[in-house]
Write a protein that holds these residues in place. Structure first.
Motif, mmCIF file in Angstrom:
data_model
loop_
_atom_site.group_PDB
_atom_site.id
_atom_site.type_symbol
_atom_site.label_atom_id
_atom_site.label_comp_id
_atom_site.label_asym_id
_atom_site.label_seq_id
_atom_site.Cartn_x
_atom_site.Cartn_y
_atom_site.Cartn_z
ATOM 1 N N LYS A 225 0.773 -0.763 -0.153
ATOM 2 C CA LYS A 225 -0.115 -0.254 0.169
ATOM 3 C C LYS A 225 0.966 1.599 -0.218
ATOM 4 C CE LYS A 225 -3.692 -2.900 1.762
ATOM 5 N NZ LYS A 225 -4.355 -2.944 3.676
ATOM 6 N N GLU A 226 2.120 1.288 -0.630
ATOM 7 C CA GLU A 226 3.269 2.252 -0.418
ATOM 8 C C GLU A 226 2.643 2.987 -1.619
ATOM 9 O OE1 GLU A 226 7.519 1.809 0.305
ATOM 10 O OE2 GLU A 226 7.755 3.721 -0.609
ATOM 11 N N ASP A 227 2.287 2.756 -2.776
ATOM 12 C CA ASP A 227 1.533 3.034 -4.293
ATOM 13 C C ASP A 227 0.086 2.106 -4.650
ATOM 14 O OD1 ASP A 227 3.314 5.299 -5.870
ATOM 15 O OD2 ASP A 227 2.942 3.327 -7.112
ATOM 16 N N ASP A 303 17.289 0.189 -7.598
ATOM 17 C CA ASP A 303 18.384 0.666 -7.193
ATOM 18 C C ASP A 303 18.360 -0.087 -5.768
ATOM 19 O OD1 ASP A 303 18.554 2.159 -9.416
ATOM 20 O OD2 ASP A 303 18.270 4.023 -7.865
ATOM 21 N N ARG A 304 17.211 0.110 -5.304
ATOM 22 C CA ARG A 304 17.915 -0.810 -4.332
ATOM 23 C C ARG A 304 18.494 -2.195 -4.664
ATOM 24 N NH1 ARG A 304 17.681 -0.157 1.740
ATOM 25 N NH2 ARG A 304 16.366 1.861 1.404
ATOM 26 N N THR A 305 18.147 -3.164 -5.491
ATOM 27 C CA THR A 305 18.500 -4.025 -5.259
ATOM 28 C C THR A 305 20.438 -3.921 -5.811
ATOM 29 O OG1 THR A 305 16.574 -5.527 -6.704
ATOM 30 C CG2 THR A 305 18.583 -5.885 -7.362
ATOM 31 N N GLY A 337 11.848 -4.992 2.612
ATOM 32 C CA GLY A 337 13.120 -5.390 1.728
ATOM 33 C C GLY A 337 13.104 -4.881 0.273
ATOM 34 N N PHE A 338 11.812 -4.710 -0.045
ATOM 35 C CA PHE A 338 12.835 -3.340 -1.627
ATOM 36 C C PHE A 338 13.954 -3.908 -2.279
ATOM 37 C CE2 PHE A 338 12.273 1.225 -3.013
ATOM 38 C CZ PHE A 338 11.064 1.358 -3.134
ATOM 39 N N GLY A 339 13.431 -4.893 -2.759
ATOM 40 C CA GLY A 339 14.416 -4.848 -4.061
ATOM 41 C C GLY A 339 16.180 -5.499 -3.077
ATOM 42 N N SER A 432 17.292 4.257 4.778
ATOM 43 C CA SER A 432 16.498 5.816 4.305
ATOM 44 C C SER A 432 16.161 5.284 2.947
ATOM 45 C CB SER A 432 18.523 6.552 4.216
ATOM 46 O OG SER A 432 19.109 7.380 5.176
ATOM 47 N N PHE A 433 15.226 6.477 2.723
ATOM 48 C CA PHE A 433 14.563 6.571 1.061
ATOM 49 C C PHE A 433 15.640 6.294 0.820
ATOM 50 C CE2 PHE A 433 10.816 7.484 3.738
ATOM 51 C CZ PHE A 433 9.924 6.753 2.547
ATOM 52 N N THR A 434 16.043 5.701 -0.372
ATOM 53 C CA THR A 434 17.018 5.630 -1.671
ATOM 54 C C THR A 434 16.936 7.034 -1.941
ATOM 55 O OG1 THR A 434 16.648 4.893 -3.273
ATOM 56 C CG2 THR A 434 17.680 3.230 -1.748
ATOM 57 N N ASN A 435 15.428 7.394 -2.672
ATOM 58 C CA ASN A 435 15.376 8.821 -2.965
ATOM 59 C C ASN A 435 15.516 9.580 -1.605
ATOM 60 O OD1 ASN A 435 15.013 7.965 -5.451
ATOM 61 N ND2 ASN A 435 12.949 8.448 -5.243
ATOM 62 N N PHE A 437 15.178 13.090 -1.376
ATOM 63 C CA PHE A 437 14.303 14.063 -0.768
ATOM 64 C C PHE A 437 13.054 13.696 0.408
ATOM 65 C CE2 PHE A 437 11.819 12.176 -4.424
ATOM 66 C CZ PHE A 437 10.893 12.408 -4.011
ATOM 67 N N MET A 438 13.129 11.986 0.301
ATOM 68 C CA MET A 438 11.723 11.607 0.804
ATOM 69 C C MET A 438 12.367 11.056 2.519
ATOM 70 S SD MET A 438 10.124 8.334 -2.128
ATOM 71 C CE MET A 438 9.493 8.318 -1.080
ATOM 72 N N ASN A 439 13.093 11.258 2.544
ATOM 73 C CA ASN A 439 13.965 11.268 4.304
ATOM 74 C C ASN A 439 13.765 12.454 4.493
ATOM 75 O OD1 ASN A 439 15.060 8.236 4.127
ATOM 76 N ND2 ASN A 439 16.046 9.265 2.119
ATOM 77 N N ALA A 502 7.216 3.957 5.339
ATOM 78 C CA ALA A 502 8.099 2.693 4.617
ATOM 79 C C ALA A 502 9.692 3.122 5.076
ATOM 80 C CB ALA A 502 8.058 2.913 3.383
ATOM 81 N N ALA A 503 10.618 2.059 4.173
ATOM 82 C CA ALA A 503 12.155 1.937 3.942
ATOM 83 C C ALA A 503 12.349 1.868 5.702
ATOM 84 C CB ALA A 503 12.155 3.418 3.233
ATOM 85 N N SER A 504 11.568 0.985 6.601
ATOM 86 C CA SER A 504 11.616 1.075 7.815
ATOM 87 C C SER A 504 12.055 2.316 8.380
ATOM 88 C CB SER A 504 13.139 0.110 8.346
ATOM 89 O OG SER A 504 12.822 -1.308 7.347
HETATM 90 N N1 HPA Z 1 12.582 1.936 0.498
HETATM 91 C C1 HPA Z 1 11.159 2.188 0.504
HETATM 92 N N2 HPA Z 1 10.551 2.899 -0.642
HETATM 93 C C2 HPA Z 1 10.794 4.010 -1.210
HETATM 94 C C3 HPA Z 1 11.964 3.759 -1.240
HETATM 95 C C4 HPA Z 1 13.335 2.842 -0.410
HETATM 96 O O1 HPA Z 1 14.401 2.691 -0.580
HETATM 97 N N3 HPA Z 1 12.253 4.585 -2.302
HETATM 98 C C5 HPA Z 1 10.959 4.952 -2.310
HETATM 99 N N4 HPA Z 1 9.995 4.549 -2.014
#
Ligand code: HPA
Ligand code: MTE
Ligand code: MOS
Length: 750
Positions: A225-227, A303-305, A337-339, A432-435, A437-439, A502-504
């Motif tokens: 349910k993230e997206d 990317d996370r992979t 785990g996101f990839g 961290s979110f790998t994007n 700006f999301m952090n 998300a992203a823990s």
């Molecule tokens: N993890 C989870 N959700 C995300 C991430 C991430 O690294 N980047 C963007 N959405």
């Protein structure tokens, strides 16, 4: 375990989207979806369905007032199919009726004609046909081509990992209410209220301030349910907007399973090179990610992979390539785990294959290559405060690795049909979110005049205990009883521009924002006390157990009295705070940078017993030493670790998502899709909290826990393979997950 909402859960009083009372006149929605995976829509005939008694309206793409587009990162996803369908289960129309049964019956009267096109369900096939969503992504360091020459041992191979159904207990759903002045309010089961608000604004053609999204809690999200909550909220919103009536849309389980995306299946080709003594010198891998029909979150997942391509190991020469392949499956999406899990599975497979060739136990290679303090990842970040070795050696010592090994060898020597296996699984997961700006996150804290406290943040409670953690933060700073603190719903009008939970990172980000807001209030109250009681500015004021102290002496003022006094003196008792993780950045051109605030580490040892006559098996134990930082909510953290391990074992062993070659989901019910139950749980799970770990970037020095332990489940796969090896030492087993009992049996005998 007393969580924030334990009592309500146990009494059945907790509200989920479907539980909210709706007003008279609410319409009930049922979604009509494509029955083929790829084709042109020649005609849609809704006339019979419209005539059905009790049907109020049928929404198709033509009714969408704004853009028919919900793609969050890449604009490639229509809300309702218009001219073509790209996966079986793709929403085409929404039937609105005065009750749900009518809506579902009427849906059967919709006639749709297609020109069928050939579907692609396999990522490699999509790649061969040029169906890439973005150009290949490459993360690398050193020079693999040069490095092969230095290697004594080089092996290559392929891996396959399957999809995974989220199976949140609460299915996707939303209720939309038209509001005054053409606005809309939505109750949604979403991990990302702002993303839902944005998507709804876009399809309605409204500014975001006209769209309010409110989230009470989720009956599980797990990334699903993230997206992918957005679509159902947007369909409910369009329906409410057009009919001017509240609309409730809750997916039945089977439709949820058919219409939503899952964990991405991956296929990958690896090559690994080592020195004679087991040092990994080079690693090259190409990941074929099965993204499904639209991008959804596939690109950051890929990317996370690539970030986690080397798992918990230092490798000086790496080339990791990611291919985001478009297929005719429901868009695959975030899943715990996101990839990362797919990457770690591949790395472990490479190590196991090398170990076999070198005639050593995989743990020998694992141990030699664990990240040391300050080792550099292939994307340029340093492994600071690496606990990889600390967790590994603690696990070996605490769980008596040598004894496990001996016991297994002895057991296998004595038993012909039953075989035991064990495996060590170290993990390293970036937080961290790998994007970048999301952090960021926000908190709004009100102290009411009776001393009770209400807190709003961007965090969404989905069973992971974030509300309890946030309540702990405020209780600690104000030193008041937790019963005085209420955690409000997550609402876009109270905390805006939020990242999904998300992203823990929800507890870290929102906990830190809450900490800041509470500290602002605390400072304000301290100044007030000093003013009101004529203390000097340097007098140390403290709050303890709802009493106010100066110079360690109670001043005869309780928390409640303080708040009442402050209110009458017109002190602002509300504070908002914003938190942004410091020091992170990532260069998407060079694919270098400090993407993560910190890393989470651990090692699990798994033991299994395989019945080599039947292919069945049991997981005897999973024992882990995990780095929680300084955990301040141990019961929650342990629960997250245990739950994640179970979910990881399910993904690796029994959860098998099967589409037929026409792209139709065959495993669309709990009779055909098997998730682990108590009978398939490890007989023993032991989680040891690593001592002496600190983490200033986590809330109260703790570490994020939501996702990392899922990857311990990978150990079960390799423990099973090890058991199988002792039955059939000569066989090359495939690195193909899930390793279902059926697959165990077939690979032992065929
Ligand atoms: N993890 C989870 N959700 C995300 C991430 C991430 O690294 N980047 C963007 N959405
Ligand atoms: N635990 C429960 N009970 N339910 C969930 O849906 N989601 C997981 C994890 N643990 C989930 C869960 C996922 S995918 C993530 S990213 C984190 O929780 C999100 O919450 P956190 O950031 O507060 O850890
Ligand atoms: Mo979790 S997959 O980041 O929602």
């Amino acid at each position: 375990m007393k969580n924030y909402d334990t009592t309500r859960h146990v009494r059945g009083e907790s509200l989920f989207a479907d539980d909210f009372l709706v007003p008279e006149g609410t319409l009930f929605a049922s979604v009509f979806a494509a029955s083929i995976a790829h084709g042109k829509i020649l005609s849609i005939d809704i006339s019979e369905a419209e005539k059905f008694s009790g049907v109020k309206k049928i929404i198709t793409s033509k009714d969408i007032p704004g853009q028919n587009q919900i793609g969050g990162i890449i604009q490639d996803e229509p809300l309702l199919a218009e001219n073509e369908v790209h996966y079986c289960g793709q929403p085409v129309a929404v039937v609105l009726a005065e009750n749900l049964l009518i809506a579902r019956e009427a849906k059967k009267k919709i006639r749709i004609a297609y020109e069928t096109l050939a579907p692609i369900t396999d990522a490699r096939e999509a790649y061969a046909k040029g169906m890439l969503i973005i150009p290949p992504r490459i993360f690398s360091n050193g020079n693999v081509d040069e490095a092969w020459k230095q290697c004594d041992v080089v092996v290559d191979g392929t891996i396959e990992t399957g999809a995974q159904e989220h199976l949140y207990l609460e299915t996707q759903g939303a209720i939309a209410f038209p509001t005054e002045g053409n606005g809309i309010k939505i109750i949604s089961s979403t991990q990302g209220p702002t993303a839902t608000q944005r998507a709804v604004g876009k399809v309605l053609g409204l500014p975001m301030h006209q769209v309010e999204v409110d989230v009470m809690r989720l009956g599980g999200g797990f990334g699903g349910k993230e997206d992918q909550a957005n679509a159902w909220a947007a369909m409910a919103a369009v329906s409410a907007f057009v009919t001017k009536k509240p609309v409730k849309l809750i997916l039945p389980r089977q439709e949820d399973m058919r219409m939503t995306g899952k964990r991405h299946p991956y296929s990958a080709d690896f090559k690994i090179g080592l020195s004679q003594d087991g040092k990994i010198l080079a690693y090259e891998i190409t990941f074929f990610q099965n993204a499904g029909a639209s991008a959804d979150l596939s690109t950051p997942i890929l990317d996370r992979t690539l970030f986690h391509a080397t798992n918990s190991y230092f490798v000086p020469n790496v080339k990791a390539t990611g291919l985001c392949c478009r297929t005719n499956l429901p868009p695959n999406t975030a899943f715990r785990g996101f990839g990362g899990p797919q990457a770690m599975f591949a790395m472990e497979a490479a190590i196991y294959k090398a170990a076999k060739k070198m005639g050593v136990d995989a743990s020998v290679i694992q141990e030699k290559n664990l990240l040391k303090e300050g080792d550099e990842f292939h994307y340029g970040q340093l492994a600071k405060n690496s606990k990889a070795q600390a967790c590994w050696f603690k696990a070996k010592e605490k769980f008596n690795f040598d004894q496990i090994k001996k016991n297994v060898e002895k057991y296998n020597a004595e038993n012909k049909i039953l075989k035991k296996g064990f495996a060590c699984m170290p993990i390293c997961f970036g937080i961290s979110f790998t994007n970048t700006f999301m952090n960021q996150a926000g908190a709004l804290v009100h102290i009411y005049s009776d001393g009770s406290v209400g807190i709003s943040t961007a965090a969404v409670e989905m069973g992971q205990g974030v509300n309890e953690k946030i309540r702990c933060v405020a209780a600690e700073i104000f030193s008041i009883d937790k019963s005085k603190i209420k955690i409000e719903t997550t609402n876009t009008t109270r905390v805006a521009n939020t990242s999904p939970s998300a992203a823990s990172s929800a507890a870290d980000l929102n906990g830190k924002a809450t900490e800041l807001a509470c500290k602002y209030l605390f400072e304000r109250l301290v100044s007030f006390v000093k003013d009101a009681f004529n203390y000097s500015t340097t007098d140390p004021i403290a709050f303890r157990d709802e009493n106010i102290f100066c110079n360690e002496k109670a001043i005869g003022l309780t928390w409640v009295e303080l708040i009442q006094k402050a209110f009458f003196k017109r002190v602002d008792l509300s504070a908002h705070a914003h938190y942004a993780v410091p020091g992170i950045y990532f260069d998407r051109e060079k694919n270098k940078g400090n993407a993560f605030a910190y890393y989470s580490f651990g090692t699990a040892i798994t033991e299994v017993t395989v019945d080599c006559l039947r292919g069945t098996y049991i997981v005897d134990s999973v024992k882990a030493v995990h780095d929680f930082g300084k955990s301040f909510a141990k019961v929650i953290d342990r629960g997250q670790a245990e739950g994640a391990i179970m979910q990881g074992i399910g993904w690796m062993t029994m959860e098998e998502v099967i589409y037929n070659s026409d792209g139709k989901l065959l495993t669309d019910a709990l009779s055909t899709y098997k998730v682990p139950d108590i009978h398939s749980a490890p007989k023993e799970i032991e989680i040891h909290f690593l001592e002496n770990s600190d983490n200033p970037l986590g809330i109260f020095n703790s570490k994020a826990i939501g996702e990392p332990p899922l990857m311990y489940g990978i150990g079960t796969f390799f423990a099973l393979q090890n058991a199988m090896k002792s039955f059939r030492p000569e066989k090359e087993f495939q690195f193909s997950a899930p390793l279902t009992p059926e697959k165990v049996l077939l690979s032992l005998y065929y």
